[in-house]
Design a protein around this motif. Structure first.
Motif, short mmCIF file in Angstrom:
data_model
loop_
_atom_site.label_atom_id
_atom_site.label_comp_id
_atom_site.label_asym_id
_atom_site.label_seq_id
_atom_site.Cartn_x
_atom_site.Cartn_y
_atom_site.Cartn_z
N UNK A 1 0.67 -1.13 0.05
CA UNK A 1 0.03 -0.06 -0.17
C UNK A 1 0.90 0.97 0.00
N UNK A 2 1.92 1.14 0.76
CA UNK A 2 2.69 2.24 0.93
C UNK A 2 3.54 2.60 -0.45
N UNK A 3 3.93 1.63 -1.08
CA UNK A 3 4.58 1.48 -2.33
C UNK A 3 3.76 2.19 -3.39
N UNK A 4 2.50 1.57 -3.60
CA UNK A 4 1.87 1.97 -4.39
C UNK A 4 1.39 3.54 -4.48
N UNK A 5 1.04 4.18 -3.40
CA UNK A 5 0.65 5.54 -3.09
C UNK A 5 2.00 6.58 -3.34
N UNK A 6 3.08 5.96 -2.79
CA UNK A 6 4.35 6.91 -2.81
C UNK A 6 4.80 7.05 -4.13
N UNK A 7 5.04 5.66 -4.81
CA UNK A 7 5.56 5.44 -6.02
C UNK A 7 4.63 6.35 -7.14
N UNK A 8 3.41 6.34 -6.96
CA UNK A 8 2.52 7.13 -8.05
C UNK A 8 2.76 8.61 -7.76
N UNK A 9 2.63 8.82 -6.47
CA UNK A 9 2.73 10.15 -6.01
C UNK A 9 3.92 10.86 -6.42
N UNK A 10 5.28 10.30 -5.97
CA UNK A 10 6.39 10.82 -6.60
C UNK A 10 6.65 11.06 -7.95
N UNK A 11 6.00 9.98 -8.80
CA UNK A 11 6.28 10.07 -10.08
C UNK A 11 5.45 11.26 -10.78
N UNK A 12 4.08 11.35 -10.18
CA UNK A 12 3.36 12.38 -10.49
C UNK A 12 3.79 13.91 -10.29
N UNK A 13 4.44 13.73 -8.94
CA UNK A 13 4.99 15.23 -8.73
C UNK A 13 6.04 15.90 -9.64
N UNK A 14 6.73 15.09 -10.61
CA UNK A 14 7.41 15.55 -11.59
C UNK A 14 6.94 16.37 -12.60
N UNK A 15 5.31 15.86 -12.75
CA UNK A 15 4.73 16.57 -13.99
C UNK A 15 4.15 17.90 -13.18
N UNK A 16 4.16 17.96 -11.97
CA UNK A 16 3.46 19.08 -11.29
C UNK A 16 4.65 20.24 -11.26
N UNK A 17 5.86 19.92 -10.86
CA UNK A 17 6.77 20.66 -10.84
C UNK A 17 8.17 20.27 -11.19
N UNK A 18 9.01 21.04 -12.09
CA UNK A 18 10.41 20.39 -12.49
C UNK A 18 11.27 20.20 -11.25
N UNK A 19 10.94 21.00 -10.30
CA UNK A 19 12.01 20.69 -9.13
C UNK A 19 11.74 19.36 -8.48
N UNK A 20 10.58 18.68 -8.49
CA UNK A 20 10.11 17.60 -7.92
C UNK A 20 10.61 16.50 -8.92
N UNK A 21 9.58 15.48 -8.66
CA UNK A 21 9.96 14.30 -9.52
C UNK A 21 10.84 13.27 -8.81
N UNK A 22 11.35 12.31 -9.48
CA UNK A 22 12.10 11.17 -9.04
C UNK A 22 13.73 11.72 -8.57
N UNK A 23 14.21 11.53 -7.34
CA UNK A 23 15.33 11.75 -7.18
C UNK A 23 15.96 10.48 -6.19
N UNK A 24 17.30 10.57 -6.55
CA UNK A 24 18.38 9.43 -5.95
C UNK A 24 18.21 9.70 -4.36
N UNK A 25 18.12 8.80 -3.48
CA UNK A 25 18.19 8.82 -2.07
C UNK A 25 19.57 8.68 -1.49
N UNK A 26 20.12 9.66 -0.81
CA UNK A 26 21.35 9.41 -0.16
C UNK A 26 22.54 9.87 -1.23
N UNK A 27 23.26 10.85 -1.17
CA UNK A 27 24.29 11.06 -1.86
C UNK A 27 25.70 10.64 -1.44
#
Lengths: 143, 179
Positions: B49-75
């Motif tokens: 459930x967590x994966x479905x909601x967050x994966x969809x949300x993070x992917x969609x966020x990239x279409x809402x703002x170019x500053x968002x979208x998928x990012x690597x975790x941990x530099x």
């Protein structure tokens, strides 16, 4: 009554957690992280104080958990027993090593990293399974 | 948004996270234990459930703002062997004390002071790596962290969509009642 019960089901509650994670990202462009958020305890604030921000969020998690426990009657003040201390201390040290050797707490990996498709999180997730299984075999079930 | 406001808003979100986590009883250390003893349905359903909601949300966020979208975790140190090694240390640690990071924070909130000991004991572990090993490791390991779409050369929506579909099917199988 049935509606109220359905809102307290674990899957509905974890959905709320997941929606909040996405909402925080959309609203303030930050996502929830676990391990690195504790680096301020050794004097590292991170770039643009990112770790300090994450640390404060996690202090909020403690407050929120206390709120949940108090409102549901599950709050119970318990002092650590002497028998539990070695495991707690060793476990804490291993967690400290794990979170700084490379980013990858279970929650950061499973809740934020994997949905972000970050390769490091998939590797960390695999490592957590291996590490957990080793301790499981040693402590709970001898091979 | 200045830093003070950012932190205040973050703290409020933290309260929300903590409330949901406490009420749901979410802890990945307990969940791993359940999986190892063959009773992992509860944590697998939660993760799906967590994966479905967050994966969809993070992917969609990239279409809402170019500053968002998928990012690597941990530099830190990119990706590779160290992730696996850190996961092994971390997995062993959470299994020893019986609480992942969320579980530790949750149990402190519930009044279990053993987890304050866990929390404080993280300091020497972190200090050992940051002040002792880091200078050595940084010289020998320098790989940039990447996203799965970059590694595989496949578009992110395709990968996320496939994983969400897989998670949905998995969730339906897990929720099926035994006759």
């Amino acid at each position: 009554m049935r509606t109220r019960r359905s809102f307290t089901k674990p899957l509905v509650l974890v959905s709320g957690f997941a929606f909040l994670n996405v909402a925080m990202y959309l609203l303030i462009h930050r996502f929830w992280i676990g391990g690195s958020s504790f680096l301020p305890m050794i004097g590292i604030g991170g770039p643009e104080n990112k770790f300090i921000f994450a640390f404060i969020v996690n202090m909020g998690v403690i407050a929120g958990a206390a709120l949940g426990a108090l409102t549901s009657g599950e709050f119970r003040f318990r002092l650590p027993s002497v028998a539990d201390l070695p495991k707690a201390i060793l476990g804490g040290i291993l967690i400290g090593i794990g979170v700084t050797l490379a980013p990858g707490t279970c929650t950061t990996s499973f809740v934020t990293g994997m949905p972000m498709l970050s390769v490091s999180s998939f590797l960390s997730g695999a490592g957590i399974f291996i590490g957990g299984y080793i301790v499981f075999r040693i402590i709970w079930r001898k091979p | 948004m200045n830093f003070t406001t950012l932190v205040a808003v973050g703290f409020l979100f933290g309260i929300g996270f903590g409330y949901f986590v406490q009420r749901a009883g979410l802890c990945f250390a307990h969940g791993l234990g359940e999986i190892f003893i063959g009773k992992g349905k509860r944590i697998c359903r939660m993760f799906a459930v967590i994966f479905i909601i967050t994966a969809a949300g993070f992917l969609i966020s990239g279409y809402i703002s170019p500053e968002l979208g998928l990012k690597t975790i941990g530099q830190l140190r990119g990706f590779g062997f160290y992730n696996l090694l850190s996961g092994i240390f971390f997995g062993a640690g959470i299994f020893l004390n019986g609480g992942c990071i969320l579980g530790t924070l949750r149990q402190i909130g519930e009044g279990n002071m053993t987890f304050i000991v866990v929390f404080v004991s993280m300091i020497p572990g972190m200090a050992l790596v940051v002040y002792g090993l880091n200078p050595l490791l940084e010289k020998n390991y320098n790989i940039h962290n990447v996203l799965l779409p970059d590694l595989l050369g496949v578009a992110a929506p395709f990968i996320t969509g496939t994983l969400i579909m897989g998670a949905l099917i998995w969730l339906l199988i897990l929720m099926r009642r035994k006759s």
